[in-house]
Write a protein that holds these residues in place. Sequence first.
Motif, PDB file in Angstrom:
ATOM      1  N   LEU A   1     -21.231  14.780 -26.486  1.00 14.14           N
ATOM      2  CA  LEU A   1     -22.101  13.640 -26.789  1.00 14.14           C
ATOM      3  C   LEU A   1     -21.675  12.932 -28.056  1.00 14.14           C
ATOM      4  CD1 LEU A   1     -25.623  15.123 -25.885  1.00 14.14           C
ATOM      5  CD2 LEU A   1     -24.247  13.497 -24.575  1.00 14.14           C
ATOM      6  N   SER A   2     -21.172  13.698 -29.020  1.00 17.83           N
ATOM      7  CA  SER A   2     -20.712  13.078 -30.269  1.00 17.83           C
ATOM      8  C   SER A   2     -19.542  12.132 -30.011  1.00 17.83           C
ATOM      9  CB  SER A   2     -20.312  14.169 -31.263  1.00 17.83           C
ATOM     10  OG  SER A   2     -19.915  13.610 -32.492  1.00 17.83           O
ATOM     11  N   ASP A   3     -18.551  12.574 -29.244  1.00 17.92           N
ATOM     12  CA  ASP A   3     -17.405  11.715 -28.958  1.00 17.92           C
ATOM     13  C   ASP A   3     -17.766  10.571 -28.025  1.00 17.92           C
ATOM     14  OD1 ASP A   3     -15.801  13.139 -30.599  1.00 17.92           O
ATOM     15  OD2 ASP A   3     -14.531  14.025 -29.055  1.00 17.92           O
ATOM     16  N   LEU A   4     -18.671  10.817 -27.078  1.00 17.43           N
ATOM     17  CA  LEU A   4     -19.100   9.724 -26.205  1.00 17.43           C
ATOM     18  C   LEU A   4     -19.846   8.655 -26.981  1.00 17.43           C
ATOM     19  CD1 LEU A   4     -20.338  11.563 -22.958  1.00 17.43           C
ATOM     20  CD2 LEU A   4     -18.085  10.599 -23.472  1.00 17.43           C
ATOM     21  N   LEU A   5     -20.645   9.069 -27.956  1.00 18.09           N
ATOM     22  CA  LEU A   5     -21.357   8.093 -28.784  1.00 18.09           C
ATOM     23  C   LEU A   5     -20.376   7.269 -29.606  1.00 18.09           C
ATOM     24  CD1 LEU A   5     -24.065   6.989 -29.736  1.00 18.09           C
ATOM     25  CD2 LEU A   5     -24.118   8.786 -31.480  1.00 18.09           C
ATOM     26  N   THR A   6     -19.344   7.923 -30.135  1.00 18.49           N
ATOM     27  CA  THR A   6     -18.301   7.182 -30.850  1.00 18.49           C
ATOM     28  C   THR A   6     -17.587   6.219 -29.908  1.00 18.49           C
ATOM     29  OG1 THR A   6     -17.983   9.040 -32.368  1.00 18.49           O
ATOM     30  CG2 THR A   6     -16.217   7.416 -32.236  1.00 18.49           C
ATOM     31  N   GLY A   7     -17.387   6.633 -28.665  1.00 24.72           N
ATOM     32  CA  GLY A   7     -16.713   5.781 -27.701  1.00 24.72           C
ATOM     33  C   GLY A   7     -17.490   4.539 -27.336  1.00 24.72           C
TER      34      GLY A   7
ATOM     35  N   GLU B   1     -18.700   2.535 -29.266  1.00 28.62           N
ATOM     36  CA  GLU B   1     -18.387   1.491 -30.246  1.00 28.62           C
ATOM     37  C   GLU B   1     -17.115   0.724 -29.899  1.00 28.62           C
ATOM     38  OE1 GLU B   1     -18.131   3.689 -33.833  1.00 28.62           O
ATOM     39  OE2 GLU B   1     -20.266   4.254 -33.856  1.00 28.62           O
ATOM     40  N   ALA B   2     -16.425   1.138 -28.823  1.00 27.26           N
ATOM     41  CA  ALA B   2     -15.230   0.411 -28.377  1.00 27.26           C
ATOM     42  C   ALA B   2     -15.621  -0.946 -27.808  1.00 27.26           C
ATOM     43  CB  ALA B   2     -14.479   1.236 -27.328  1.00 27.26           C
ATOM     44  N   ALA B   3     -14.626  -1.802 -27.626  1.00 26.25           N
ATOM     45  CA  ALA B   3     -14.888  -3.160 -27.168  1.00 26.25           C
ATOM     46  C   ALA B   3     -15.549  -3.182 -25.795  1.00 26.25           C
ATOM     47  CB  ALA B   3     -13.575  -3.946 -27.131  1.00 26.25           C
ATOM     48  N   ASN B   4     -15.131  -2.275 -24.914  1.00 23.13           N
ATOM     49  CA  ASN B   4     -15.712  -2.257 -23.574  1.00 23.13           C
ATOM     50  C   ASN B   4     -16.933  -1.350 -23.471  1.00 23.13           C
ATOM     51  OD1 ASN B   4     -14.517   0.235 -23.782  1.00 23.13           O
ATOM     52  ND2 ASN B   4     -13.399   0.124 -21.838  1.00 23.13           N
ATOM     53  N   GLY B   5     -17.337  -0.736 -24.571  1.00 15.79           N
ATOM     54  CA  GLY B   5     -18.501   0.129 -24.576  1.00 15.79           C
ATOM     55  C   GLY B   5     -18.283   1.489 -23.959  1.00 15.79           C
TER      56      GLY B   5
ATOM     57  N   GLY C   1     -33.685   6.937 -29.075  1.00 18.45           N
ATOM     58  CA  GLY C   1     -32.884   5.754 -28.803  1.00 18.45           C
ATOM     59  C   GLY C   1     -31.493   5.772 -29.391  1.00 18.45           C
ATOM     60  N   ALA C   2     -31.176   6.738 -30.259  1.00 20.53           N
ATOM     61  CA  ALA C   2     -29.851   6.756 -30.881  1.00 20.53           C
ATOM     62  C   ALA C   2     -28.753   7.086 -29.879  1.00 20.53           C
ATOM     63  CB  ALA C   2     -29.833   7.771 -32.032  1.00 20.53           C
ATOM     64  N   LEU C   3     -29.104   7.781 -28.801  1.00 20.52           N
ATOM     65  CA  LEU C   3     -28.112   8.126 -27.786  1.00 20.52           C
ATOM     66  C   LEU C   3     -28.282   7.299 -26.514  1.00 20.52           C
ATOM     67  CD1 LEU C   3     -28.099  12.038 -28.049  1.00 20.52           C
ATOM     68  CD2 LEU C   3     -26.492  10.420 -29.060  1.00 20.52           C
ATOM     69  N   ALA C   4     -29.032   6.217 -26.598  1.00 19.87           N
ATOM     70  CA  ALA C   4     -29.285   5.417 -25.403  1.00 19.87           C
ATOM     71  C   ALA C   4     -28.010   4.800 -24.846  1.00 19.87           C
ATOM     72  CB  ALA C   4     -30.303   4.325 -25.725  1.00 19.87           C
ATOM     73  N   ARG C   5     -27.019   4.585 -25.693  1.00 21.52           N
ATOM     74  CA  ARG C   5     -25.772   3.966 -25.215  1.00 21.52           C
ATOM     75  C   ARG C   5     -24.901   4.943 -24.428  1.00 21.52           C
ATOM     76  NH1 ARG C   5     -23.341   2.034 -30.715  1.00 21.52           N
ATOM     77  NH2 ARG C   5     -24.394   3.956 -31.328  1.00 21.52           N
ATOM     78  N   VAL C   6     -25.194   6.240 -24.528  1.00 18.03           N
ATOM     79  CA  VAL C   6     -24.457   7.236 -23.737  1.00 18.03           C
ATOM     80  C   VAL C   6     -25.115   7.294 -22.365  1.00 18.03           C
ATOM     81  CG1 VAL C   6     -23.786   9.649 -23.545  1.00 18.03           C
ATOM     82  CG2 VAL C   6     -23.829   8.539 -25.786  1.00 18.03           C
TER      83      VAL C   6
END
Length: 556
Positions: A124-130, A132-136, A167-172
């Motif tokens: 989850l840590s690396d996916l959350l960092t990912g 932030e990439a341009a394509n999300g 909500g901090a991990l909602a983008r994963v």
Amino acid sequence: MAFNHLRPGQHDALGRISIALMTDLVPMKPLPDSPATVLSRLSEAGGRQDRLTHTEHIPSRAARFAEWPEGIRPEVLAAVRGIGIDQPWTHQAKAANLAMSGKSVVIATGTASGKSLGYLAPVLSDLLTGTEAANGRGATCLYLSPTKALAADQLRRTGELRQAADGALARVRAAAYDGDTPFEEREWVRQYASLVLTNPDMLHRGILPAHARWASFLRALRYVVIDECHSYRGVFGSHVAQVLRRLRRVCARYGAEPVFLLASATSAEPGLTAGRLTGLPVTEVTDDGSPRGETVFALWEPPLTELHGEQGAPVRRSATAEAADLLTDLVLDRIRTVAFVRSRRGAELLAVIAQDRLTEAAGSETARRVAAYRGGYLPEERRAIERALHSGRLLGLASTSALELGVDVSGLDAVLLAGYPGTRSSLWQQAGRAGRGGQGALAVLIARDDPLDTYLVHHPTRCSASRSSRPCWTPTTPMCWHRTCARPPPNSRSPSPTWTSSAPPAGCCCRSWSGAGCSGTVRATAGAPGAGSGPGVSGPRTAWTSAGPAGHRYAS
């Protein structure tokens, strides 16, 4: 199976089973008595004293804590604290540290030891960092499990962490991709999900043949999680090993080199087995730092009946009937219990018998708190049963091995095993379903009327918790040398091998043959990672080699 315990015609009355369950929450109290007291009560009721052949007491164990590695994102740590975990256990922290450093790792600790969190935190840590990439979707993860129930449980657990993060991990974005996934949702999973939960069959038939449609996911693939990897043994394990090698070649075609994270039951040499499965060197984590309550494991032999078999041999009462009696007594004592049986029909039959006896003893309301769980139900029916079991609405469940593998059901007090499941790993996986909340647990193995079970209940050291078994299989099994699993997929840059020998073995579907078959290992070019250790790939040009049968070579 001898249905000598049923009234005439009752053994076919399976249509009365109801899975219409209420899902309201019922608070569950801890086991009021110790497991030894519960076992004593069971054995003393109804003249059962002579049925108990052996009892093993596994003492409790204190927890050992550590600190999370520095690379774990604070949002993930906050989510973990939000579900009530302040510090990881030592094996969780060690596994997370190895994963963050890019090393493949297998966590081989006991049941209820939190193996899932050991790999979920770095993933989850690396996916959350990912995100932030341009394509999300700069990093993705593929999760493989042998059963749909386990994948659904992991999806639920991931949802709990996302909810705890406010909500901090909602983008994963996590999603299941299996036979139950509606077709209209599958395109969304391919395009947007960063954590995909599936199984080896769907990987082989649904993802790898259509790898071009999965290009954006595979290009960013950071982790491959293989849960309950000890279940991949025999011919099935050989097939899965070839599918994973094919996955690695497809990932290399898109420039990805994922880290493999594996979770396994306690077994002998888990690192060697995991390396054989993935074709990569794998570091093993076996020092269990989790706490454990007292566990009582008992061997139980049903009594002889008046019936006779071949040549006048006496016939024992069936394990299903005996398990139904014990399940009834445990439910009446408000002890949450799962009874494992060997077949779907056996699961339904056991539930019917227990429901009938509970209706006579305590009324229909108590009988409704017992159900069956097996493959073949509709997805919504399985999910309803799982929710009822998690909520505490169900007190008793008759299940096939579908609930054996890693499904987290906190609060279970007892497990009944109607027959030896075939391996020591499966035996202790099923026994470990109880006591996952840290409380005491009772596990009872009820012998079937066959020579193996009879031998085991009178030779208890053969199934002791102190003995570990190693899955027996090899990825070079000749019967698994076939194109569909091991050959590089169409349109990939990996070279299609040519062959130098006469004819393939019977059953091989290759168009040409060198004696090593389609599953010959692939050695990376000199100096590349993975060279000489399996199908490692360092770029579009790869030298194919194999030991193969004597006298044959795999030509590039």
